[in-house]
Design an enzyme around this catalytic site. Structure first.
Site, PDB file in Angstrom:
ATOM      1  N   GLU A 170     144.250  48.256  65.400  1.00 16.22           N
ATOM      2  CA  GLU A 170     145.318  48.610  66.354  1.00 16.22           C
ATOM      3  C   GLU A 170     145.830  50.041  66.118  1.00 16.22           C
ATOM      4  O   GLU A 170     146.064  50.780  67.066  1.00 16.22           O
ATOM      5  CB  GLU A 170     146.456  47.588  66.248  1.00 16.22           C
TER       6      GLU A 170
ATOM      7  N   GLY B 296     145.752  45.029  62.325  1.00 18.36           N
ATOM      8  CA  GLY B 296     146.560  46.238  62.482  1.00 18.36           C
ATOM      9  C   GLY B 296     145.788  47.518  62.231  1.00 18.36           C
ATOM     10  O   GLY B 296     146.138  48.568  62.770  1.00 18.36           O
TER      11      GLY B 296
ATOM     12  N   GLU C  44     143.271  38.069  63.652  1.00 21.08           N
ATOM     13  CA  GLU C  44     144.567  37.404  63.422  1.00 21.08           C
ATOM     14  C   GLU C  44     144.528  35.914  63.720  1.00 21.08           C
ATOM     15  O   GLU C  44     145.247  35.127  63.104  1.00 21.08           O
ATOM     16  CB  GLU C  44     145.659  38.069  64.272  1.00 21.08           C
TER      17      GLU C  44
ATOM     18  N   ALA D  68     147.600  44.369  58.870  1.00 23.09           N
ATOM     19  CA  ALA D  68     148.956  44.265  58.339  1.00 23.09           C
ATOM     20  C   ALA D  68     148.884  43.551  56.998  1.00 23.09           C
ATOM     21  O   ALA D  68     147.929  42.815  56.723  1.00 23.09           O
ATOM     22  CB  ALA D  68     149.825  43.482  59.309  1.00 23.09           C
TER      23      ALA D  68
HETATM   24  N1  CAA Z   1     146.875  42.043  53.611  1.00 19.42           N
HETATM   25  C1  CAA Z   1     147.115  41.988  52.294  1.00 19.42           C
HETATM   26  N2  CAA Z   1     146.157  42.122  51.358  1.00 19.42           N
HETATM   27  C2  CAA Z   1     144.909  42.319  51.779  1.00 19.42           C
HETATM   28  C3  CAA Z   1     144.564  42.393  53.131  1.00 19.42           C
HETATM   29  C4  CAA Z   1     145.621  42.251  54.088  1.00 19.42           C
HETATM   30  N3  CAA Z   1     145.413  42.358  55.397  1.00 19.42           N
HETATM   31  N4  CAA Z   1     143.241  42.581  53.246  1.00 19.42           N
HETATM   32  C5  CAA Z   1     142.763  42.645  51.997  1.00 19.42           C
HETATM   33  N5  CAA Z   1     143.757  42.479  51.096  1.00 19.42           N
HETATM   34  C6  CAA Z   1     143.684  42.478  49.640  1.00 19.42           C
HETATM   35  C7  CAA Z   1     143.099  41.167  49.123  1.00 19.42           C
HETATM   36  O1  CAA Z   1     144.100  40.175  49.054  1.00 19.42           O
HETATM   37  C8  CAA Z   1     142.603  41.595  47.774  1.00 19.42           C
HETATM   38  O2  CAA Z   1     143.681  41.685  46.884  1.00 19.42           O
HETATM   39  P1  CAA Z   1     143.612  40.953  45.423  1.00 19.42           P
HETATM   40  O3  CAA Z   1     142.491  41.686  44.716  1.00 19.42           O
HETATM   41  O4  CAA Z   1     144.945  41.218  44.856  1.00 19.42           O
HETATM   42  O5  CAA Z   1     143.281  39.521  45.676  1.00 19.42           O
HETATM   43  C9  CAA Z   1     142.101  43.015  48.016  1.00 19.42           C
HETATM   44  O6  CAA Z   1     142.750  43.463  49.210  1.00 19.42           O
HETATM   45  C10 CAA Z   1     140.598  43.085  48.266  1.00 19.42           C
HETATM   46  O7  CAA Z   1     140.290  42.185  49.304  1.00 19.42           O
HETATM   47  P2  CAA Z   1     139.131  41.087  49.221  1.00 19.42           P
HETATM   48  O8  CAA Z   1     138.960  40.648  47.816  1.00 19.42           O
HETATM   49  O9  CAA Z   1     139.400  40.027  50.226  1.00 19.42           O
HETATM   50  O10 CAA Z   1     137.883  41.991  49.623  1.00 19.42           O
HETATM   51  P3  CAA Z   1     136.516  41.519  50.323  1.00 19.42           P
HETATM   52  O11 CAA Z   1     135.646  42.714  50.297  1.00 19.42           O
HETATM   53  O12 CAA Z   1     136.034  40.263  49.726  1.00 19.42           O
HETATM   54  O13 CAA Z   1     136.922  41.188  51.862  1.00 19.42           O
HETATM   55  C11 CAA Z   1     138.009  41.604  53.984  1.00 19.42           C
HETATM   56  C12 CAA Z   1     137.362  42.211  52.708  1.00 19.42           C
HETATM   57  C13 CAA Z   1     136.955  40.882  54.806  1.00 19.42           C
HETATM   58  C14 CAA Z   1     138.586  42.783  54.787  1.00 19.42           C
HETATM   59  C15 CAA Z   1     139.119  40.619  53.566  1.00 19.42           C
HETATM   60  O14 CAA Z   1     139.972  41.238  52.614  1.00 19.42           O
HETATM   61  C16 CAA Z   1     139.982  40.158  54.714  1.00 19.42           C
HETATM   62  O15 CAA Z   1     139.574  39.308  55.484  1.00 19.42           O
HETATM   63  N6  CAA Z   1     141.213  40.730  54.834  1.00 19.42           N
HETATM   64  C17 CAA Z   1     142.163  40.292  55.847  1.00 19.42           C
HETATM   65  C18 CAA Z   1     141.802  40.828  57.233  1.00 19.42           C
HETATM   66  C19 CAA Z   1     142.805  40.335  58.255  1.00 19.42           C
HETATM   67  O16 CAA Z   1     142.941  39.157  58.487  1.00 19.42           O
HETATM   68  N7  CAA Z   1     143.530  41.275  58.881  1.00 19.42           N
HETATM   69  C20 CAA Z   1     144.545  40.958  59.861  1.00 19.42           C
HETATM   70  C21 CAA Z   1     145.923  40.962  59.223  1.00 19.42           C
HETATM   71  S1  CAA Z   1     147.229  40.412  60.304  1.00 19.42           S
HETATM   72  C22 CAA Z   1     147.538  41.729  61.322  1.00 19.42           C
HETATM   73  O17 CAA Z   1     146.965  42.783  61.161  1.00 19.42           O
HETATM   74  C23 CAA Z   1     148.538  41.497  62.434  1.00 19.42           C
HETATM   75  C24 CAA Z   1     148.667  42.594  63.410  1.00 19.42           C
HETATM   76  O18 CAA Z   1     148.363  42.457  64.555  1.00 19.42           O
HETATM   77  C25 CAA Z   1     149.241  43.895  63.014  1.00 19.42           C
END
Ligand code: CAA
Length: 272
Positions: A126, A123, A146, A79
């Site tokens: 999911e 998500g 999460e 998400a």
């Molecule tokens: N939401 C919003 N933006 C996101 C994102 C997310 N889930 N995942 C990645 N991005 C964005 C980053 O903020 C970044 O944007 P900027 O360049 O503007 O800063 C861009 O995508 C590239 O990401 P990274 O620079 O972090 O890329 P990376 O290769 O270094 O890392 C990653 C990749 C490990 C996937 C890392 O981006 C990450 O940990 N993302 C979040 C994963 C996460 O926590 N997901 C769960 C979300 S909550 C949810 O999903 C609830 C549910 O149950 C539905």
């Protein structure tokens, strides 16, 4: 007097989407999640467009199977955290966050495959689990991270992952927030096949075309029967299966399928 029945089905025209690429080929519709700069984070607009596309595909006569995919780097990284960050309980509740649009994938009645490369986190994992099965590229990484954000999975992760992989691994994934690679996901039954990244779409297309060329109502009933296994007791599930099986003998496709076998030819299904 012969009565001409109006067809409720149609060829559907797609509008242009901001966050999806939608293409159709040989009875298969490919929906590519397309927010590359955010690793396909599932923002409100994307999930709304996904629900709209699926609603159209549900009644699209040309589509017998759907593939949801992302980029080589990310199926979807979850998400959109930036959109959620400042939300209040009432924002979540009033907009039924992770209800309304997201559940459109699980509600979709035609077969739907997730072709996953790269990150399928939160998500993203999911949405993949809402599909009927997952084909993973060898670079795929699955996880429910999460808990690292001070929340827990909210789009079915605690429930569907536990059904896919059992209690122990679901607890491990949801409580530690670690990711698992494609081979581990395959070994524990989360994904049906792992293939080299550059073969992912060919393999997914081959499976989807095979499904799309089966009898559509029979494929849809088969999906409904398998899904019932997760919602009911064994006795009730088997009863449901048997009734559906028996009902299939009212279709022309059952006659065609069994005749073609006897006549040693390829069946030509007409979805009737
Ligand atoms: N939401 C919003 N933006 C996101 C994102 C997310 N889930 N995942 C990645 N991005 C964005 C980053 O903020 C970044 O944007 P900027 O360049 O503007 O800063 C861009 O995508 C590239 O990401 P990274 O620079 O972090 O890329 P990376 O290769 O270094 O890392 C990653 C990749 C490990 C996937 C890392 O981006 C990450 O940990 N993302 C979040 C994963 C996460 O926590 N997901 C769960 C979300 S909550 C949810 O999903 C609830 C549910 O149950 C539905």
């Amino acid at each position: 007097m012969s009565v001409k029945r109006a067809s409720i089905h149609k060829k559907v025209k797609f509008m242009a989407y901001n966050t999806l690429e939608v293409t159709k080929e040989s009875g298969v519709c490919i929906i590519k999640l397309n927010r590359p700069k955010a690793l396909n984070a599932l923002c409100n607009e994307l999930t709304m467009e996904l629900a709209q596309a699926l609603e159209k595909l549900e009644v699209d006569d040309e589509t017998g199977c759907v593939i949801i995919t992302g980029s080589d780097k990310a199926f979807a990284a979850g998400a959109d955290i930036k959109e959620l960050k400042d939300g209040t309980y009432l924002d979540m509740y009033n907009h039924d966050v992770f209800g309304l649009y997201w559940e459109a994938v699980a509600r979709f009645r035609k077969p739907i495959i997730a072709a996953v490369a790269g990150y399928a986190l939160g998500g993203g994992c999911e949405i993949a689990m809402m599909c009927d099965f997952i084909i993973a590229a060898d670079n795929a990484k699955f996880g429910q991270p999460e808990i690292n954000l001070g929340v827990m999975p909210g789009a079915g992760g605690t429930q569907r992952l536990a059904r896919f992989v059992g209690k122990s691994k679901a607890m491990d994934m949801c409580l530690t927030g670690r990711t698992m690679r494609a081979e581990e996901a395959h070994a524990c039954g989360l994904v049906s096949r792992v293939v080299p990244l550059d073969e992912l779409m060919d393999v997914a297309m081959e499976a989807a075309k095979k499904i799309a060329h089966q009898s559509r109502p029979i494929a849809m009933m088969t999906k409904e029967a398998v899904n019932t296994a997760f919602e009911t007791s064994l006795t009730q599930g088997i009863h449901f299966e048997r009734r559906l099986f028996q009902s299939m003998f009212s279709t022309e496709d059952q006659k065609e399928g069994m005749s073609a076998f006897s006549e040693k030819r390829t069946p030509h299904f007409t979805n009737k």
